[in-house]
Scaffold this motif. Structure first.
Motif, mmCIF file in Angstrom:
data_model
loop_
_atom_site.group_PDB
_atom_site.id
_atom_site.type_symbol
_atom_site.label_atom_id
_atom_site.label_comp_id
_atom_site.label_asym_id
_atom_site.label_seq_id
_atom_site.Cartn_x
_atom_site.Cartn_y
_atom_site.Cartn_z
ATOM 1 N N UNK A 68 5.851 0.264 0.447
ATOM 2 C CA UNK A 68 6.459 -1.007 0.823
ATOM 3 C C UNK A 68 5.905 -2.217 0.103
ATOM 4 N N UNK A 69 5.300 -2.002 -1.053
ATOM 5 C CA UNK A 69 4.748 -3.115 -1.833
ATOM 6 C C UNK A 69 5.823 -3.615 -2.797
ATOM 7 N N UNK A 70 6.207 -4.893 -2.706
ATOM 8 C CA UNK A 70 7.201 -5.438 -3.637
ATOM 9 C C UNK A 70 6.676 -5.455 -5.077
ATOM 10 N N UNK A 71 7.572 -5.293 -6.024
ATOM 11 C CA UNK A 71 7.176 -5.260 -7.439
ATOM 12 C C UNK A 71 6.381 -6.497 -7.854
ATOM 13 N N UNK A 72 6.740 -7.673 -7.324
ATOM 14 C CA UNK A 72 6.045 -8.900 -7.735
ATOM 15 C C UNK A 72 4.597 -8.954 -7.242
ATOM 16 N N UNK A 73 4.209 -8.046 -6.358
ATOM 17 C CA UNK A 73 2.818 -7.981 -5.873
ATOM 18 C C UNK A 73 2.085 -6.771 -6.429
ATOM 19 N N UNK A 74 2.628 -6.192 -7.490
ATOM 20 C CA UNK A 74 2.081 -4.952 -8.034
ATOM 21 C C UNK A 74 1.046 -5.187 -9.118
ATOM 22 N N UNK A 75 0.485 -4.078 -9.578
ATOM 23 C CA UNK A 75 -0.495 -4.100 -10.660
ATOM 24 C C UNK A 75 -0.520 -2.713 -11.293
#
Length: 148
Positions: A68-75
């Motif tokens: 449930x992690x949005x792409x804009x908060x990824x790494x």
């Protein structure tokens, strides 16, 4: 009622309980084989007393999306520890705090790859200010820690 004999009999079990509590926490880390900064973060986690179990994958995005992690908060890497997910170069102290406080959350993220974060240390000592975000259910976030 405890007497000397029962305390002496219980001592080995109490000692083992202390050892089990002090054992390093296992962290499962998903990363690509070519990512050098992920190796740096894994080394930082090891030095902090965690026990990383590395799983190499071709693409980590399905893993953060599954949690449930949005792409804009990824790494570049995803980890799981103590029932929480962490994404990116989250400092070990932030993870320790998360595990200690046990908030109702998905986990923590440091989006992108900020210079000076664990695994992203610059040779010249340069550091970017960045935030660690607490990932809340429903896609919301709040600042968990600020780093300068």
């Amino acid at each position: 009622m405890f007497n000397r004999r029962t305390l002496l009999a219980a001592a080995p079990m109490l000692a083992l309980a202390g050892v089990a509590h002090a054992a390093p926490r296992t962290v499962t880390v998903w990363k690509t084989s070519s990512c050098g900064c992920c190796k740096g973060w894994i080394s930082t986690m090891s030095r902090a007393g965690f026990h990383p179990k590395v799983v190499e994958v071709e693409d980590v995005s399905p893993i953060w999306r599954k949690h449930g992690v949005p792409d804009e908060l990824s790494s570049c890497h995803v980890a799981q520890v103590g029932g929480y997910v962490t994404v990116g170069h989250v400092p070990p102290a932030d993870i320790e705090r998360l595990l200690r406080e046990k908030p109702k959350a998905i986990g923590l993220t440091v989006p992108g790859m900020p210079i000076g974060s664990p695994g992203m240390e610059a040779r010249d000592g340069r550091k970017e200010a960045y935030n660690t975000f607490l990932l809340l259910p429903g896609g919301k976030t709040r600042v968990f820690a600020r780093h300068a």
